[in-house]
Design a protein around this motif. Structure first.
Motif, mmCIF file in Angstrom:
data_model
loop_
_atom_site.group_PDB
_atom_site.id
_atom_site.type_symbol
_atom_site.label_atom_id
_atom_site.label_comp_id
_atom_site.label_asym_id
_atom_site.label_seq_id
_atom_site.Cartn_x
_atom_site.Cartn_y
_atom_site.Cartn_z
ATOM 1 N N VAL A 153 0.851 -1.186 0.000
ATOM 2 C CA VAL A 153 0.000 0.000 0.000
ATOM 3 C C VAL A 153 0.891 1.242 0.000
ATOM 4 O O VAL A 153 1.788 1.366 0.848
ATOM 5 N N PRO A 154 0.704 2.172 -0.933
ATOM 6 C CA PRO A 154 1.520 3.387 -0.950
ATOM 7 C C PRO A 154 1.369 4.175 0.347
ATOM 8 O O PRO A 154 0.271 4.286 0.900
ATOM 9 N N LYS A 155 2.474 4.719 0.819
ATOM 10 C CA LYS A 155 2.441 5.509 2.043
ATOM 11 C C LYS A 155 1.638 6.786 1.820
ATOM 12 O O LYS A 155 1.878 7.522 0.864
ATOM 13 N N ALA A 156 0.713 7.030 2.716
ATOM 14 C CA ALA A 156 -0.098 8.247 2.622
ATOM 15 C C ALA A 156 -0.787 8.490 3.943
ATOM 16 O O ALA A 156 -1.406 7.584 4.505
ATOM 17 N N GLY A 157 -0.662 9.693 4.454
ATOM 18 C CA GLY A 157 -1.460 10.131 5.581
ATOM 19 C C GLY A 157 -2.540 11.074 5.081
ATOM 20 O O GLY A 157 -2.318 11.830 4.132
ATOM 21 N N SER A 158 -3.703 11.014 5.706
ATOM 22 C CA SER A 158 -4.807 11.868 5.258
ATOM 23 C C SER A 158 -5.647 12.259 6.459
ATOM 24 O O SER A 158 -5.814 11.474 7.400
ATOM 25 N N VAL A 159 -6.180 13.468 6.417
ATOM 26 C CA VAL A 159 -7.037 13.910 7.520
ATOM 27 C C VAL A 159 -8.456 13.388 7.367
ATOM 28 O O VAL A 159 -9.247 13.447 8.307
ATOM 29 N N ALA A 215 -2.361 6.450 14.820
ATOM 30 C CA ALA A 215 -2.470 6.835 13.415
ATOM 31 C C ALA A 215 -3.190 5.771 12.594
ATOM 32 O O ALA A 215 -3.768 6.080 11.546
ATOM 33 N N TRP A 216 -3.175 4.509 13.054
ATOM 34 C CA TRP A 216 -3.784 3.402 12.311
ATOM 35 C C TRP A 216 -5.222 3.137 12.731
ATOM 36 O O TRP A 216 -5.865 2.225 12.202
ATOM 37 N N THR A 217 -5.739 3.923 13.658
ATOM 38 C CA THR A 217 -7.075 3.717 14.216
ATOM 39 C C THR A 217 -7.997 4.828 13.734
ATOM 40 O O THR A 217 -7.596 5.991 13.672
ATOM 41 N N SER A 218 -9.219 4.495 13.395
ATOM 42 C CA SER A 218 -10.138 5.505 12.866
ATOM 43 C C SER A 218 -10.461 6.555 13.925
ATOM 44 O O SER A 218 -10.412 6.298 15.134
ATOM 45 N N GLY A 219 -10.824 7.746 13.453
ATOM 46 C CA GLY A 219 -11.202 8.818 14.365
ATOM 47 C C GLY A 219 -12.403 8.452 15.223
ATOM 48 O O GLY A 219 -12.449 8.778 16.412
ATOM 49 N N ALA A 220 -13.382 7.772 14.635
ATOM 50 C CA ALA A 220 -14.571 7.385 15.398
ATOM 51 C C ALA A 220 -14.199 6.446 16.537
ATOM 52 O O ALA A 220 -14.723 6.573 17.654
ATOM 53 N N LEU A 429 -3.079 7.491 9.134
ATOM 54 C CA LEU A 429 -2.700 6.336 8.317
ATOM 55 C C LEU A 429 -3.878 5.403 8.100
ATOM 56 O O LEU A 429 -3.961 4.728 7.069
ATOM 57 N N HIS A 430 -4.798 5.375 9.040
ATOM 58 C CA HIS A 430 -6.052 4.656 8.788
ATOM 59 C C HIS A 430 -6.751 5.272 7.591
ATOM 60 O O HIS A 430 -7.215 4.565 6.683
ATOM 61 N N ASN A 431 -6.821 6.591 7.569
ATOM 62 C CA ASN A 431 -7.521 7.271 6.480
ATOM 63 C C ASN A 431 -6.826 7.102 5.139
ATOM 64 O O ASN A 431 -7.493 6.967 4.102
ATOM 65 N N GLY A 432 -5.498 7.117 5.135
ATOM 66 C CA GLY A 432 -4.761 7.095 3.881
ATOM 67 C C GLY A 432 -4.333 5.720 3.407
ATOM 68 O O GLY A 432 -4.041 5.538 2.214
ATOM 69 N N MET A 433 -4.316 4.706 4.319
ATOM 70 C CA MET A 433 -3.758 3.406 3.936
ATOM 71 C C MET A 433 -4.657 2.215 4.284
ATOM 72 O O MET A 433 -4.529 1.162 3.651
ATOM 73 N N ILE A 434 -5.529 2.351 5.274
ATOM 74 C CA ILE A 434 -6.456 1.263 5.624
ATOM 75 C C ILE A 434 -7.813 1.483 4.975
ATOM 76 O O ILE A 434 -8.380 0.569 4.367
#
Length: 663
Positions: A153-159, A215-220, A429-434
Motif C-alpha cells: 500500500v503506498p504511504k499516505a497520511g490523510s485527515v 495513526a492506524w485507528t479511525s477517528g470514530a 494512516l487509517h484514512n490514507g492506507m487502511i
C-alpha cells in the motif's frame, strides 16, 4: 518449494497462458476503470466466504460481474459507486474477473487466485524489507512463487478517509525483483504458513516506520476510547482551515508545555518578547545534527531542543502573503512565528513549508521559534543556514541568516503530536492506507508495532483493543489478529528497574490472552541490542505462522511457547506454573533460569530471584524487605532471559500477581 505448493503452479501457469495473452488488465471503451484498484491482475481473493467486489460506474447503471463460473449483478448509486457480492469459493485459480455495464464499458482482470489474504501492518519492523533480513542475497535469489502474491500500500497520511490509494499500487507475483523491497516479516510468515496450509496467499503490506498505533485507528474509534476529542476536533478543522487549526493546536501545545514538569512559570520559548531569548546559546552557523556540535550534553541526546532566529523585513515585504520554508528537520517540529503557531510536521529528513497568515509578519525583526523533538539517532535542523527562508509572493526569498540560538529541554515528557501528522497523528494512516482497502476479504491481520508508543506502555493495552475492534468493524467481526511482542533492544540492565518497553510488552501479552482470536508471537530472544530493527525475520515468520496455525486454523499446538498460568506461595518461596509447554522447560546456557524478579507492592522493590525449574514450574527465592506480591520476568528494555521449552520457543516477558497466603 514443497510438492504441495508445486501443485498450484502448473495448472495456474497453463490457465494463464490460455486465458491471459496479456497480463495487463483490459479496460475497454476508453472508460475509467470500473473496478476498485484492489482488483487487479494477480490479485488474491479470500476463500470460503462471500466475496465483496466494488468500484465506480455511471450513476444508475447496472453492473454485471462474472468470476470463476459465478455471476452477480448490481446497480451504481447516484454517486456512481457500486458493490456486488459473489458467493464463497474454494481455493484455486487462476480466474478472470470481468465487470460490464449497460453502456458497454467492460473491464477484465486476469490471473486472479482464491486463497487466504493477510494484512501486514505496523511500523518499521513490519516495513523492513527482505533485502535487510538475514541471508538476504540467497533469500532474494531463490525467490519465485506464483502462489504468494504481494501488494504494498503506498504511504499516505490523510485527515479524511480515502476511497483510493494515493499512488498506483499493484498486485505482483513473488520474484526476486518484487520480493526485494517487500516486508520480510510478512513474506516469511506466508512462506512458512504455506508449508501447513496449502492454498494461495495474498499479502497486503501497509506499514510506516515510526508510526504510532493512534495513526492506524479511525477517528470514530479513538473518540470512543476517550481522551482524544480536542485533538480530533482540531483535525477536523485542519481539513478545511489549516492555518486556524495550527493556531488552535498551538494553544493546546503551549498548555502542555506550561504544565510540563520542570517548566518555570512564564517560560514561553516561542514568545517574541526579548525576555524569552535570555540565556540561550549560539548554535553553529551551519546547524546540522546537534550530536555533531561538540557539545557534550548533546552528543547522545534524544529529546527536545528549542531554536530561535530572526528575519528582518521591510514594511512592503511584511505586507505580502508569505511562506516559511524550512529545510529538513529530524524528526518533529512545532514552529512559531512572532508567538503564533504556524505548523507542525513529523518527518525525519523532510522539509517544511508553512503558509503565514496575512498580518502575522511585521516591519523589522520577526521571531521564529522551533521546538524540535528527536527520539532516535541524529536530530536537529539540517544545514546549511541558506536552506531556510521566508518566501514572499513577489518571488523574493529572504534567508534566515541572522544566526540561530538554542536551548535543550531535557526529560522524557515529550510533547503531543499534531493530529494531522502522518505517522504520529490521529487516524491519518487509517484514512490514507487502511480505508482505501474498503472491506476487502481477509483471513487475518499481522501487527508489528509499539516502539513508537513505548512512552505510554501502560495505556497501550486499551489502544490495541480499540484498533482490534476498529479493524473488525471494517473487515469482519471474527478477524484474527496476530501481534508481535516487541523484541529486545538496548543494553542489558545491570539491576532491576522500571521499563516502558516491558510495560508495553505486557499490554500486548494481556491483549492476546483475553481474546481467543488474537495470537502473540514472542520475539524477546531474537532482538538486537544495537539495532532496533533485528534482521532475523525468518524466525519471526515461523513464530507468526505457528500462532496462525493455532488461532486461525485451530491446530492443537501451543501457539507461542511457555505462558505463565499463576503464581503461588510455597513456604518462603514462590512457584510460577507455566502452560503451553512443549517437551518441558529448559534453561539455556545456565543451570537455572535468569531474568525473574520478586517484587513488593511499592515501586523500586523488585529484586532478582534465584530460580529453579521443577517440571513445568519455576521455584523462586529472593530476599525482600516486604512480602512479595508480584513476579516479573524479562522486565527490561533488553532483558537477559533464557527460559525455553523443548520446541525451542521462549517464555515471553510478563508480570503476574502473587495471591495472599491463606491463613
Amino acid at each position: 518449494m514443497t510438492a504441495r505448493a508445486c501443485r498450484w503452479l502448473l495448472p495456474m501457469a497453463m490457465a494463464c497462458l490460455l486465458a491471459c495473452p496479456s497480463a495487463a488488465q483490459a479496460v475497454e471503451g476508453g472508460e475509467a476503470p470500473l473496478l476498485h484498484a484492489m482488483f487487479q491482475d494477480h490479485a488474491v481473493l479470500q476463500r470460503d466466504r462471500p466475496i465483496h467486489v466494488w468500484g465506480r460506474a455511471q450513476p444508475g447503471e447496472e453492473v454485471r460481474l462474472a468470476f470463476a463460473g459465478k455471476r452477480a449483478r448490481g446497480r451504481a448509486g447516484s454517486d456512481g459507486r457500486w458493490q456486488v457480492q459473489l458467493p464463497a469459493l474454494k481455493a484455486g485459480g487462476p480466474h478472470a474477473l470481468t465487470v460490464s455495464t449497460d453502456s458497454g464499458a467492460t473491464q477484465t482482470v486476469h490471473d486472479v487466485l482464491v486463497g487466504d489474504v493477510w494484512l501486514c501492518s505496523g511500523q518499521s519492523n513490519m516495513e523492513l524489507p527482505v533485502w535487510r533480513s538475514l541471508d538476504a542475497r540467497a533469500e532474494i535469489a531463490g525467490a519465485g512463487s506464483d502462489s504468494i502474491r504481494l501488494l504494498t500500500v503506498p504511504k499516505a497520511g490523510s485527515v479524511r478517509p480515502q476511497d483510493g490509494f494515493a499512488e498506483p499500487a499493484s498486485w505482483q507475483r513473488t520474484t526476486p525483483d518484487t520480493l526485494r523491497d517487500f516486508s520480510a516479516a510478512c513474506f516469511y510468515f506466508a512462506r512458512e504458513l504455506q508449508k501447513h496450509v496449502d492454498v494461495p496467499m495474498g499479502l497486503i503490506n501497509a506499514a510506516w516506520g515510526g508510526s504510532r498505533i493512534q495513526a492506524w485507528t479511525s477517528g470514530a474509534a479513538l473518540r470512543m476510547t476517550g481522551g482524544y476529542d480536542d485533538a480530533l476536533d482540531v483535525l477536523e478543522q485542519y481539513a478545511g482551515d489549516p492555518l486556524a487549526a495550527a493556531e488552535r493546536w498551538g494553544g493546546i501545545w503551549s498548555r502542555w508545555w506550561q504544565g510540563r514538569a520542570g517548566t518555570a512559570a512564564g517560560d514561553e520559548p516561542w514568545s517574541s518578547a526579548p525576555a524569552a531569548a535570555a540565556g540561550w546559546r549560539n548554535a553553529p552557523r551551519e546547524l546540522g545534527p546537534w550530536e555533531q556540535w561538540g557539545v557534550p550534553e548533546l552528543a547522545a541526546y534524544d529529546g527536545m531542543v528549542w531554536y530561535r532566529t530572526t528575519v528582518k523585513l521591510s514594511a512592503q515585504q511584511a505586507a505580502q502573503d508569505a511562506v516559511l520554508a524550512l529545510g529538513p528537520i529530524d524528526e518533529t517540529d512545532m514552529t512559531w512565528v512572532n508567538g503564533r503557531a504556524v505548523g507542525s510536521t513529523y518527518g525525519p529528513g523532510a522539509g517544511r513549508e508553512y503558509p503565514l497568515p496575512r498580518g502575522l509578519l511585521r516591519e523589522g525583526d520577526n521571531v521564529i521559534a522551533i521546538n524540535v523533538l528527536d527520539t532516535y539517532r541524529d536530530g536537529g535542523i539540517a544545514g546549511p543556514a541558506s536552506a531556510h527562508a521566508v518566501r514572499l509572493k513577489d518571488g523574493s526569498r529572504i534567508p534566515l541568516s541572522a544566526g540561530w540560538t538554542y536551548r535543550a529541554a531535557p526529560g522524557f515528557d515529550w510533547p503531543p503530536s499534531a493530529p494531522w501528522q502522518s505517522a504520529a497523528g490521529l487516524s491519518t494512516l487509517h484514512n490514507g492506507m487502511i480505508a482505501p482497502l474498503g472491506r476487502y476479504g481477509l483471513r487475518g491481520a499481522l501487527w508489528y508495532q509499539g516502539e513508537s508508543n513505548t512512552g505510554n506502555g501502560a495505556g497501550y493495552g486499551a489502544l490495541l483493543q480499540t484498533l482490534r475492534e476498529d479493524w473488525r468493524a471494517r473487515f469482519g467481526a471474527d478477524l484474527p489478529l496476530l501481534v508481535v511482542q516487541l523484541a529486545g533492544y538496548g543494553m542489558p540492565a545491570a539491576q532491576t528497574g522500571e521499563s516502558d518497553w516491558a510495560a508495553l510488552r505486557e499490554a500486548q501479552r494481556l491483549a492476546a490472552a483475553e481474546d481467543p482470536r488474537t495470537g502473540l508471537a514472542v520475539a524477546i530472544d531474537i532482538g538486537d541490542r544495537y539495532d532496533i530493527h533485528p534482521p532475523n525475520k525468518q524466525e519471526l515468520g515461523r513464530r507468526l505462522a505457528r500462532a496462525a496455525r493455532h488461532v486461525v486454523y485451530g491446530e492443537k499446538l501451543p501457539p507461542s511457547g511457555p505462558v505463565p498460568l499463576a503464581a503461588s506461595r510455597e513456604g518462603e518461596a514462590v512457584v510460577v506454573s507455566f502452560g503451553d509447554v512443549s517437551g518441558g522447560l529448559a534453561a539455556y546456557g545456565a543451570d537455572q533460569p535468569v531474568g525473574f524478579e520478586l517484587c513488593a507492592a511499592a515501586a523500586g522493590t523488585c529484586r532478582y530471584a534465584r530460580a529453579e525449574i521443577r517440571g513445568n514450574q519455576v521455584l523462586l527465592r529472593a530476599p525482600l524487605a516486604a512480602p512479595a506480591v508480584r513476579v516479573r520476568y524479562g522486565w527490561a528494555d533488553s532483558p537477559v532471559v533464557n527460559l525455553f521449552d523443548g520446541a525451542g520457543l521462549p517464555a515471553g516477558p510478563f508480570e503476574i500477581p502473587i495471591p495472599p497466603a491463606h491463613p
